[in-house]
Design an enzyme around this catalytic site. Sequence first.
Site, PDB file in Angstrom:
ATOM      1  N   THR A 110       0.808  -1.226   0.000  1.00 17.89           N
ATOM      2  CA  THR A 110       0.000   0.000   0.000  1.00 17.89           C
ATOM      3  C   THR A 110       0.834   1.265   0.000  1.00 17.89           C
ATOM      4  OG1 THR A 110      -1.573   1.298   1.312  1.00 17.89           O
ATOM      5  CG2 THR A 110      -0.212  -0.244   2.510  1.00 17.89           C
ATOM      6  N   ASP A 111       0.279   2.306  -0.594  1.00 14.33           N
ATOM      7  CA  ASP A 111       0.877   3.630  -0.513  1.00 14.33           C
ATOM      8  C   ASP A 111       0.794   4.117   0.924  1.00 14.33           C
ATOM      9  OD1 ASP A 111       1.308   3.923  -3.185  1.00 14.33           O
ATOM     10  OD2 ASP A 111      -0.632   4.852  -3.585  1.00 14.33           O
ATOM     11  N   LYS A 112       1.605   5.095   1.212  1.00 14.60           N
ATOM     12  CA  LYS A 112       1.511   5.706   2.533  1.00 14.60           C
ATOM     13  C   LYS A 112       0.624   6.952   2.496  1.00 14.60           C
ATOM     14  CE  LYS A 112       5.097   8.176   4.002  1.00 14.60           C
ATOM     15  NZ  LYS A 112       4.588   9.563   4.096  1.00 14.60           N
ATOM     16  N   LYS A 135       8.505  -0.149  -7.788  1.00 12.22           N
ATOM     17  CA  LYS A 135       7.258  -0.703  -7.279  1.00 12.22           C
ATOM     18  C   LYS A 135       6.877  -1.914  -8.133  1.00 12.22           C
ATOM     19  CE  LYS A 135       2.960   1.413  -5.680  1.00 12.22           C
ATOM     20  NZ  LYS A 135       2.297   2.723  -5.636  1.00 12.22           N
ATOM     21  N   THR A 185      -1.669  -0.821  -4.336  1.00 16.45           N
ATOM     22  CA  THR A 185      -2.386   0.435  -4.555  1.00 16.45           C
ATOM     23  C   THR A 185      -1.516   1.381  -5.362  1.00 16.45           C
ATOM     24  OG1 THR A 185      -1.532   1.629  -2.642  1.00 16.45           O
ATOM     25  CG2 THR A 185      -3.425   0.202  -2.273  1.00 16.45           C
TER      26      THR A 185
END
Length: 890
Positions: free
Chosen positions: A330-332, A605, A622
């Site tokens: 997941t993105d932050k 990524k 994501t």
Amino acid sequence: MEIEKYTEPHQRSLEDVLKSSPSVNQGLTSLEAELRLQANGPNVFPTKKPRPLWKIFLGQFASPLIYILLAAGGVALAIGDTRDALFIAIILLINSVIGTTQEKGAQNSALALKRMAETRSMVMRDGRQMEIPSEEIVLGDVVYLESGNKVPADLRLINTHSLEVDESLLTGESLTVVKDASGQFAEHASLGDRKNMAFTGSLVVRGRATGLVTAVGLQSELGRIVNSLNSEESAGTPLLIRMKKLTHKIAIALLVVTALMAVFLFLKGYGYYEVLVFSVALAVSAIPEGLPVALTVALSVASRRMAQRNVIVRKLPAVEALGSCTYIATDKTGTLTVNQMTVRKIVAPDGEQFDIEGSGLDPGSKKFDNVHMESLVRCGVLCNEAKLFFQEGKWTGHGDAVDLAFLVLGEKAGVNPSDSGGLVSDIPFEPEHQFAATLHEGNDHKRILSVKGAVEKLLPMCDSMLVQGHKHRINTDAILNQADELAEAGYRVLALAGHMVSRSESEISKSPTGLVFYGLVGMIDPLRPEAAKAVKQCQQAGIRVAMVTGDHPKTSLAIARELGLAQTMDEVVSGPALKQVESEDQLSKMILEGRVFARVEPQQKLQIVQHLTQKGFFVAVTGDGANDAPALKAANVGVAMGLSGTDVAKETADLIVADDRFSSIVAGVEQGRIVYNNLRKVVYLLISTAAAEILIFVLSFVFNAPMPLTAAQILWLNLVTNGIQDIGLAFEPGEGDELAHRPRKPNESIFDRLMMERVLLSAIVIGGIGYWYFHQLVQSGVGIEAARNNLLLFLVIFENLMLGNCRSEEKSIFKLNPLRNKFLLGGAILAQGIHIVAMYTPGLNILLEVGPVPIGEWARMFAMALAVLVVIEVHKMIKARGIKAQLASS
Ligand code: ADP
Ligand code: MG
């Protein structure tokens, strides 16, 4: 009057375009835009019309099984047996009505979902930038583009900054094209050569631009090629396809059995026609024809429920795929945090620290006043793409959260962007560069270069630093330590630098040098309140969660700690470190052990995702940026952010999370697991009842008894009563413990051992008792018709009770609230009701050869049918003990 020859927008010079377009500076007025929208219609391609109701209805007849039935009906009619023909017609009609209502419902919810995923664009109207649905764009609108946008209409570019677009949809050319507002091209230049235009449907890969709309909807270049954009309809989910194959296999096996029986019957002296009708009926009972409809309904129910939890399904297979994911990358920013940045610390190059008060977009009355920090603040305000305004009594803004934070800081310090001259050139922020730069007109024949971005990127560009208004030699190590300190405390750190350049410079070098370092800024971006709980839920559900971010490793770790995602620096893998690995083994080890991937570039990524899928993880990832598209595609489930996500990300993703929240993804996982369980429930019901019917027939052959049900009765049982019941299971709500289990294996067979045992047990109980009951009735001399009538009712009751068994694989029926699924309860009542109606309706009861049954007999049947509940309850208990014992011994 002289008629001027029409020139295409790409033929005209930029000056000419600007001069002849009054709307360039202020945009259209909203009134004018509204008028044009009324006159020319919305900026859309007509989509394929949804299938009309009558076609859906007819579609229900398009199955081999129905053909057989139709043929049988035809034969019946031909030989003058109107009774059977009529009956088959009634059954088919009811079956189609059931199928049509279900399909129509699924279609409507799919349309509603599509509407939720529509794109929006940034335009200038009434002198203000605003976001509008892309549909409402009209000729003459001024449209802003930035990387990640899908070009919403054909545009004559009037302003470009390193704009690169992907036009492959139009030209087939997969390399990106550099666009430039200047230049004129020949009338018949190919689309790919019209470098001063951007065309509908192309994707902005890099840079920024402004353009004037020259064509919308079908008049656009894309519109001329495709007259309608057909929404890609997915062929079905992998699970659905596997289920279909499986049903085929079962069907073939059972058809063989049916054929054998037909031969038997024939030898026993039945006529051709009777044997035919009977074989058809038996085939109907054997093939779980309710399955495809029920499965489709289950998936559509799931996508509707996901939408309620803010997860919009773009590709149907993702519904079940999300349920089996074992890894979420997941993105932050924005996903785990709220993406609401506030500058809270300023650190001067000599280490002096300033605390800034306030939070959010409101600068408040808390002023920051320090003459030595003015260069830093100005730099942040100039090197900026956001807009902040005071409107209707409150502060609002749009644009990048980091940039907004700098504008708020500017307000607090009294530094205004409009104090400086115009923008000459810029390098917009792109995650892969980790910095942004601008060149502004200054006074004294100078221009102001302002750069802001990641510390590691900026320090190599600087050779001096500004302390108390004086330049000193830069002390890189000290600054890196300051940055580390801020990051460790959880601040997002940005460095600022710049200097004055001469008038003659009009371009910014791709990597500027000789800058003066102004200092560091620490921003906070609060965690989303529900994020930590969602992370914990994932861990309990056996799903590994990792954070993938472009931010500083220590900032990321500080946030990961708060979330319970990681504890030590050992679990943090940095992008630069990933680049340096030498062996595949080392890479593998790093990726598998990493919980936080920091300073990661978008391409990395993709590398991480590919590696994880290779290692057997079922990965959901994501993304929001244009460069995230490859990773979204490579993942098993690509999840785009609805608010912060670019069109490109949304278009490649399988799912869109409307509110950007990590917790919504977790809610989606839960729904994904529920739908899979529901599919299992439907399969269990249909296969076990089909097997029970076959068993009754086999037993009556073996014991040389008369045919236990007529063909019409079998059709009734399978296509009408059962067809109503199974749909109810597709609506089952979750049992509440979906996230307490480990994920299933993505390719696990629905027919596992538990399913086999359950199906066999249920079939033996229903088939055995059913046959025994029929046999005993015949023996007592009630007459064969009455015995069949009773057996049919008995089976309807059995199947209704089976619904109770199907509701949970583990939990006792007594622990499930019967009122929680009104569709299931309603389905059972309806199925029972419709049967009772048939028993009492003159005509229909003759066709079906049924009639009223005394109440005492009802009670007796009900009592006997309870056996199937008891047996399955006991089986559930034994299984629960077995699981407990296993847990205890391990
Ligand atoms: P995240 O994964 O948190 O979204 P980003 O890719 O947005 O990370 O940012 C990575 C780094 O780039 C940040 O740590 C910051 O140093 C820098 N950065 C982020 N936004 C901007 C911006 N608007 N201008 C300049 N630099 C930025
Ligand atoms: Mg970001």
